[in-house]
Design a protein around this motif. Structure first.
Motif, PDB file in Angstrom:
ATOM      1  N   ILE A  29       0.971  -1.089   0.040  1.00 10.30           N
ATOM      2  CA  ILE A  29       0.138   0.009  -0.046  1.00 10.30           C
ATOM      3  C   ILE A  29       0.917   1.348   0.201  1.00 10.30           C
ATOM      4  O   ILE A  29       1.656   1.589   0.948  1.00 10.30           O
ATOM      5  CB  ILE A  29      -0.847   0.077   1.284  1.00 10.30           C
ATOM      6  N   ALA A  30       0.606   2.068  -0.987  1.00  5.40           N
ATOM      7  CA  ALA A  30       1.496   2.929  -1.326  1.00  5.40           C
ATOM      8  C   ALA A  30       1.480   4.207  -0.176  1.00  5.40           C
ATOM      9  O   ALA A  30       0.189   4.400   0.025  1.00  5.40           O
ATOM     10  CB  ALA A  30       1.346   3.840  -2.608  1.00  5.40           C
ATOM     11  N   ALA A  31       2.428   4.855   0.314  1.00  4.52           N
ATOM     12  CA  ALA A  31       2.172   6.046   1.141  1.00  4.52           C
ATOM     13  C   ALA A  31       3.222   6.829   0.949  1.00  4.52           C
ATOM     14  O   ALA A  31       4.330   6.667   1.050  1.00  4.52           O
ATOM     15  CB  ALA A  31       2.358   5.684   2.597  1.00  4.52           C
ATOM     16  N   PRO A  32       2.907   8.351   0.521  1.00  3.23           N
ATOM     17  CA  PRO A  32       1.449   8.830   0.492  1.00  3.23           C
ATOM     18  C   PRO A  32       0.633   8.354  -0.397  1.00  3.23           C
ATOM     19  O   PRO A  32       1.088   7.938  -1.809  1.00  3.23           O
ATOM     20  CB  PRO A  32       1.774  10.210   0.478  1.00  3.23           C
ATOM     21  N   ARG A 225       2.805  10.972  -5.048  1.00  4.39           N
ATOM     22  CA  ARG A 225       1.997   9.730  -5.400  1.00  4.39           C
ATOM     23  C   ARG A 225       2.614   8.892  -6.507  1.00  4.39           C
ATOM     24  O   ARG A 225       2.724   7.648  -6.556  1.00  4.39           O
ATOM     25  CB  ARG A 225       0.632  10.132  -5.515  1.00  4.39           C
ATOM     26  N   GLN A 226       3.180   9.541  -7.490  1.00  6.60           N
ATOM     27  CA  GLN A 226       3.774   8.860  -8.793  1.00  6.60           C
ATOM     28  C   GLN A 226       5.045   8.220  -8.233  1.00  6.60           C
ATOM     29  O   GLN A 226       5.439   7.121  -8.721  1.00  6.60           O
ATOM     30  CB  GLN A 226       3.979   9.956  -9.838  1.00  6.60           C
ATOM     31  N   ALA A 227       5.806   9.082  -7.572  1.00  2.00           N
ATOM     32  CA  ALA A 227       6.990   8.368  -6.962  1.00  2.00           C
ATOM     33  C   ALA A 227       6.868   7.066  -6.344  1.00  2.00           C
ATOM     34  O   ALA A 227       7.629   6.185  -6.298  1.00  2.00           O
ATOM     35  CB  ALA A 227       7.692   9.141  -5.987  1.00  2.00           C
ATOM     36  N   ALA A 228       5.812   6.968  -5.300  1.00  2.00           N
ATOM     37  CA  ALA A 228       5.388   6.080  -4.431  1.00  2.00           C
ATOM     38  C   ALA A 228       5.052   4.894  -5.515  1.00  2.00           C
ATOM     39  O   ALA A 228       5.569   3.592  -5.207  1.00  2.00           O
ATOM     40  CB  ALA A 228       4.199   6.276  -3.523  1.00  2.00           C
ATOM     41  N   VAL A 310      -4.921 -11.739   2.852  1.00  2.00           N
ATOM     42  CA  VAL A 310      -4.281 -10.672   2.485  1.00  2.00           C
ATOM     43  C   VAL A 310      -3.293 -10.214   3.740  1.00  2.00           C
ATOM     44  O   VAL A 310      -3.397 -10.468   4.979  1.00  2.00           O
ATOM     45  CB  VAL A 310      -5.390  -9.360   2.417  1.00  2.00           C
ATOM     46  N   THR A 311      -2.082 -10.069   3.274  1.00  2.00           N
ATOM     47  CA  THR A 311      -1.153  -9.477   4.075  1.00  2.00           C
ATOM     48  C   THR A 311      -0.765  -8.124   3.682  1.00  2.00           C
ATOM     49  O   THR A 311      -0.380  -7.879   2.604  1.00  2.00           O
ATOM     50  CB  THR A 311       0.177 -10.333   4.195  1.00  2.00           C
ATOM     51  N   GLU A 312      -1.051  -6.992   4.414  1.00  2.00           N
ATOM     52  CA  GLU A 312      -0.806  -5.724   4.197  1.00  2.00           C
ATOM     53  C   GLU A 312       0.715  -5.088   4.599  1.00  2.00           C
ATOM     54  O   GLU A 312       1.048  -5.420   5.590  1.00  2.00           O
ATOM     55  CB  GLU A 312      -1.704  -4.682   4.786  1.00  2.00           C
ATOM     56  N   GLU A 313       1.256  -4.449   3.583  1.00  2.66           N
ATOM     57  CA  GLU A 313       2.544  -3.857   4.085  1.00  2.66           C
ATOM     58  C   GLU A 313       2.479  -1.997   3.343  1.00  2.66           C
ATOM     59  O   GLU A 313       2.228  -1.941   2.276  1.00  2.66           O
ATOM     60  CB  GLU A 313       3.864  -4.528   3.222  1.00  2.66           C
ATOM     61  N   GLN A 314       2.612  -1.282   4.419  1.00  2.00           N
ATOM     62  CA  GLN A 314       2.885   0.293   4.079  1.00  2.00           C
ATOM     63  C   GLN A 314       4.126   0.453   3.452  1.00  2.00           C
ATOM     64  O   GLN A 314       5.206   0.120   4.099  1.00  2.00           O
ATOM     65  CB  GLN A 314       2.416   0.838   5.376  1.00  2.00           C
ATOM     66  N   VAL A 315       4.440   1.013   2.263  1.00  6.36           N
ATOM     67  CA  VAL A 315       5.539   1.430   1.721  1.00  6.36           C
ATOM     68  C   VAL A 315       5.352   2.961   1.841  1.00  6.36           C
ATOM     69  O   VAL A 315       4.974   3.444   0.801  1.00  6.36           O
ATOM     70  CB  VAL A 315       5.564   0.834   0.245  1.00  6.36           C
ATOM     71  N   VAL A 316       6.388   3.516   2.817  1.00  3.99           N
ATOM     72  CA  VAL A 316       6.253   4.816   3.043  1.00  3.99           C
ATOM     73  C   VAL A 316       7.531   5.284   2.162  1.00  3.99           C
ATOM     74  O   VAL A 316       8.733   5.186   2.178  1.00  3.99           O
ATOM     75  CB  VAL A 316       6.457   5.201   4.433  1.00  3.99           C
ATOM     76  N   THR A 317       7.289   6.436   1.330  1.00  6.89           N
ATOM     77  CA  THR A 317       8.220   7.045   0.456  1.00  6.89           C
ATOM     78  C   THR A 317       8.415   8.458   0.697  1.00  6.89           C
ATOM     79  O   THR A 317       9.500   9.253   0.398  1.00  6.89           O
ATOM     80  CB  THR A 317       7.941   7.010  -1.090  1.00  6.89           C
ATOM     81  N   ALA A 318       7.620   9.169   1.331  1.00  7.32           N
ATOM     82  CA  ALA A 318       7.320  10.521   1.545  1.00  7.32           C
ATOM     83  C   ALA A 318       6.360  10.676   2.823  1.00  7.32           C
ATOM     84  O   ALA A 318       5.713   9.978   3.099  1.00  7.32           O
ATOM     85  CB  ALA A 318       7.119  11.376   0.474  1.00  7.32           C
ATOM     86  N   GLN A 319       6.541  11.838   3.732  1.00  6.01           N
ATOM     87  CA  GLN A 319       5.913  12.316   4.501  1.00  6.01           C
ATOM     88  C   GLN A 319       5.091  13.682   4.078  1.00  6.01           C
ATOM     89  O   GLN A 319       5.970  14.574   3.600  1.00  6.01           O
ATOM     90  CB  GLN A 319       6.557  12.557   5.951  1.00  6.01           C
ATOM     91  N   GLU A 320       3.952  13.908   4.245  1.00  7.52           N
ATOM     92  CA  GLU A 320       3.265  14.971   3.832  1.00  7.52           C
ATOM     93  C   GLU A 320       2.709  15.852   5.123  1.00  7.52           C
ATOM     94  O   GLU A 320       1.901  15.082   5.812  1.00  7.52           O
ATOM     95  CB  GLU A 320       2.287  14.797   2.744  1.00  7.52           C
TER      96      GLU A 320
END
Length: 332
Positions: A29-32, A225-228, A310-320
């Motif tokens: 799951i993309a973040a942000p 969002r594109q970078a994530a 389902v196994t969820e993983e948050q993938v954090v690439t930036a903080q907003e």
């Protein structure tokens, strides 16, 4: 990481558990993702206006491009119209986050309407840049998508004939200007970062004298969002993007995922997802356009969980942490 496991009846033997178990699905799951500061602000403007004025409150164009959000505001007392002449005399009216031509608030003022501007401040920044470019005597090359409300609103900030739209690198070659002309460029805020960079490079190569904005016009949320998606898509076989087909930033996320080698689908609601899409998929990417609420992300996870473990993983690439002020009429 959050993992969920299928339950089995007490006393069930191992053979039963294995045959009844759902196949695993890793969901990155993309973040942000989801709502940006401009969308948060626009929705809050509508909700506060309804409380201040009482329903109905009119909104010119969808406040943001998401049917779920629009339907929710409609249920609270918002009435969405496409043109100002659909707003009754004496009714309050709000302009959408995409921005409007100058003629729209001028017409509202002439009619004596109470109006509120929910234009994203980052779009308003582009409007002000357009005015300054014209004051400096430059013709503006505007990179954007024809017919998009943000493009229409930006063109409406300057005199007719002082701005030319380009959508592709190929459009640059057919522009009727020379290296002697005073030119500047601006961009829509919700474009593909990579495509826009290619168009800008083509403009600079053909017109070395072209004036660039001080900072990139593509908004932070679109870029983030594109970078994530660029991070998660190469690890997946399928990416789901929650958003509307008329949402430019959501459509760009689909394109980015596909360019990274993943299959991608745009979905508005969880019910749009087909189980057949999951055939051969062990890792799935999930993101949401800037107009899609987190509630729809959870809805999609719930639907996927009907078919898979389902196994969820948050993938954090930036903080907003961006927050925009409300119009002075609603502040406080």
């Amino acid at each position: 990481m959050n993992a969920t496991f299928p339950s089995a009846p007490c006393g069930a033997d191992s053979a039963f558990i294995q045959s009844d178990a759902l196949a695993p699905l890793r969901v990155l799951i993309a973040a942000p993702r989801g709502f940006c500061a401009g969308v948060d602000r626009a929705i809050e403007i509508v909700e506060r206006a309804i409380r201040l004025y009482g329903p109905p409150v009119y909104v010119r164009h969808e406040i943001v491009h998401n049917r779920f959000v629009v339907d929710g505001l409609r249920a609270k007392g918002a009435v969405f119209v496409e043109e100002l002449d659909e707003v009754p005399d004496g009714a309050p009216v709000i302009f959408s986050a995409h921005g409007v031509p100058k003629s729209v608030p001028d017409a509202a003022t002439a009619r004596g309407l109470d109006w509120l501007d929910a234009t994203c401040p980052l779009v308003s920044k582009v409007h002000r840049q357009a005015e300054r470019q014209i004051e400096a005597g430059r013709h503006i090359i505007f990179i954007g998508h024809k017919g998009h409300p943000e493009v229409i609103g930006t063109f409406g900030q300057v005199p007719e004939g002082t701005m030319t739209l380009v959508e592709t690198v190929e459009d640059v070659a057919s522009l009727p200007f020379t290296q002697e002309d005073a030119l500047g460029f601006l961009t829509q805020t919700t474009l593909s970062v990579d495509d826009t960079h290619a168009i800008i490079e083509a403009l600079k190569e053909r017109f070395p004298q072209i004036h660039a904005p001080r900072a990139e016009d593509i908004c932070y949320a679109t870029s983030n969002r594109q970078a994530a998606v660029k991070v998660i898509a190469p690890q997946t076989q399928l990416v789901l993007v929650i958003g509307a087909p008329n949402s430019s930033n959501s459509m760009r996320l689909v394109e980015v995922a596909e360019r990274c080698g993943a299959q991608a689908h745009l979905v508005q609601r969880a019910t749009d997802i087909e189980e057949s899409w999951l055939e051969g998929v062990t890792t799935l990417g999930l993101t949401a356009g800037a107009s899609a609420p987190e509630e729809l992300v959870r809805e999609v996870i719930a639907r996927l969980s009907q078919w898979r473990q389902v196994t969820e993983e948050q993938v954090v690439t930036a903080q907003e942490n961006m927050v925009f002020k409300l119009p002075r009429q609603l502040a406080g």
